[in-house]
Design a protein around this motif. Structure first.
Motif, PDB file in Angstrom:
ATOM      1  N   MET A   1      54.478  51.863  43.165  1.00  0.00           N
ATOM      2  CA  MET A   1      53.938  52.999  42.465  1.00  0.00           C
ATOM      3  C   MET A   1      55.051  53.739  41.747  1.00  0.00           C
ATOM      4  N   SER A   2      54.703  54.322  40.619  1.00  0.00           N
ATOM      5  CA  SER A   2      55.653  55.088  39.839  1.00  0.00           C
ATOM      6  C   SER A   2      56.018  56.378  40.563  1.00  0.00           C
ATOM      7  N   THR A   3      57.207  56.857  40.331  1.00  0.00           N
ATOM      8  CA  THR A   3      57.620  58.122  40.941  1.00  0.00           C
ATOM      9  C   THR A   3      57.780  59.192  39.866  1.00  0.00           C
ATOM     10  N   THR A   4      57.000  59.114  38.794  1.00  0.00           N
ATOM     11  CA  THR A   4      57.058  60.119  37.742  1.00  0.00           C
ATOM     12  C   THR A   4      56.458  61.417  38.231  1.00  0.00           C
ATOM     13  N   HIS A   5      56.382  62.382  37.349  1.00  0.00           N
ATOM     14  CA  HIS A   5      55.827  63.686  37.700  1.00  0.00           C
ATOM     15  C   HIS A   5      54.356  63.624  38.115  1.00  0.00           C
ATOM     16  N   THR A   6      53.696  62.515  37.897  1.00  0.00           N
ATOM     17  CA  THR A   6      52.293  62.381  38.300  1.00  0.00           C
ATOM     18  C   THR A   6      52.152  62.012  39.773  1.00  0.00           C
ATOM     19  N   ALA A   7      53.247  61.629  40.401  1.00  0.00           N
ATOM     20  CA  ALA A   7      53.202  61.233  41.813  1.00  0.00           C
ATOM     21  C   ALA A   7      53.064  62.463  42.703  1.00  0.00           C
ATOM     22  N   SER A   8      52.461  62.252  43.875  1.00  0.00           N
ATOM     23  CA  SER A   8      52.345  63.340  44.846  1.00  0.00           C
ATOM     24  C   SER A   8      53.745  63.696  45.351  1.00  0.00           C
ATOM     25  N   ASP A  10      55.076  63.687  48.187  1.00  0.00           N
ATOM     26  CA  ASP A  10      55.655  62.751  49.150  1.00  0.00           C
ATOM     27  C   ASP A  10      55.823  61.342  48.572  1.00  0.00           C
ATOM     28  N   GLY A  11      55.405  61.145  47.315  1.00  0.00           N
ATOM     29  CA  GLY A  11      55.574  59.854  46.654  1.00  0.00           C
ATOM     30  C   GLY A  11      54.569  58.789  47.066  1.00  0.00           C
ATOM     31  N   ARG A  12      53.619  59.127  47.918  1.00  0.00           N
ATOM     32  CA  ARG A  12      52.652  58.133  48.399  1.00  0.00           C
ATOM     33  C   ARG A  12      51.568  57.821  47.371  1.00  0.00           C
ATOM     34  N   TYR A  13      51.298  58.769  46.478  1.00  0.00           N
ATOM     35  CA  TYR A  13      50.192  58.603  45.542  1.00  0.00           C
ATOM     36  C   TYR A  13      50.645  58.865  44.116  1.00  0.00           C
ATOM     37  N   ASP A  14      50.027  58.159  43.191  1.00  0.00           N
ATOM     38  CA  ASP A  14      50.242  58.398  41.765  1.00  0.00           C
ATOM     39  C   ASP A  14      48.934  58.101  41.059  1.00  0.00           C
ATOM     40  N   VAL A  15      48.279  59.134  40.603  1.00  0.00           N
ATOM     41  CA  VAL A  15      46.952  58.991  40.009  1.00  0.00           C
ATOM     42  C   VAL A  15      46.947  58.098  38.772  1.00  0.00           C
ATOM     43  N   LEU A  16      48.082  57.912  38.144  1.00  0.00           N
ATOM     44  CA  LEU A  16      48.132  57.047  36.965  1.00  0.00           C
ATOM     45  C   LEU A  16      48.266  55.567  37.320  1.00  0.00           C
TER      46      LEU A  16
END
Length: 135
Positions: A1-8, A10-16
Motif C-alpha cells: 500500500m502507498s504511504t502518501t497523504h491518503t494513508a491512515s 498508522d499506515g494500515r489503510y490507503d483509500v486510494l
C-alpha cells in the motif's frame, strides 16, 4: 500500500489503493440511500414504514437492502418485538450516530452551496450545449 497523504496515520489503510477495505466504507457513505436512511434515523427510532415514508422515493426492496447492510456494518440496530403483527424498529447505533454527524455536515454544506452549484451548472450548460446527435 502507498504511504502518501491518503494513508491512515498508522499506515494500515490507503483509500486510494484498490484492495483497501476502507473503500467499502467510502462506498457505504457515498451510497444515496445509506445517507438518507442515516439522516432520517438521526432524529430517532423509526419503524420500517415510517422510514419508507420519511425517505421519499426509496422502494421497499432498496430500503430493506440498505437497512441490512447498515445493520451488518454496525451503523443501525434492528429490534424485533414479539407481537402480531411483528413490530420492527430501527435505530442508529453510536457508530452510526458518529457517521450521521458527518452526514449532517455534508448536508449543511449542500444546503449552503446549492445556489452556487446551480449557477455553475447553468454556466457549464450554456458553454456546452447538449448535442442532438447520438453518440
Amino acid at each position: 500500500m502507498s504511504t502518501t497523504h491518503t494513508a491512515s496515520p498508522d499506515g494500515r489503510y490507503d483509500v486510494l489503493a484498490a484492495a483497501c477495505p476502507t473503500r467499502q466504507v467510502i462506498n457505504r457513505v457515498g451510497d444515496r440511500w445509506s445517507l438518507l436512511v442515516l439522516s432520517a434515523l438521526e432524529q430517532g427510532t423509526l419503524r420500517f414504514q415510517e422510514l419508507r415514508r420519511t425517505v421519499d422515493g426509496v422502494s421497499q426492496k432498496m430500503l430493506t437492502q440498505t437497512l441490512r447492510i447498515l445493520e451488518r456494518d454496525g451503523l443501525v440496530e434492528r429490534t424485533v418485538y414479539a407481537s402480531v403483527p411483528a413490530k420492527v424498529e430501527y435505530t442508529v447505533t453510536p457508530l452510526g450516530a458518529d457517521l450521521a454527524r458527518t452526514i449532517a455536515a455534508i448536508r449543511g454544506w449542500a444546503y449552503n452551496n446549492m445556489s452556487r452549484i446551480e449557477e455553475a451548472r447553468e454556466s457549464y450548460d450554456a458553454m456546452h450545449p447538449a448535442r442532438e446527435d447520438p453518440i
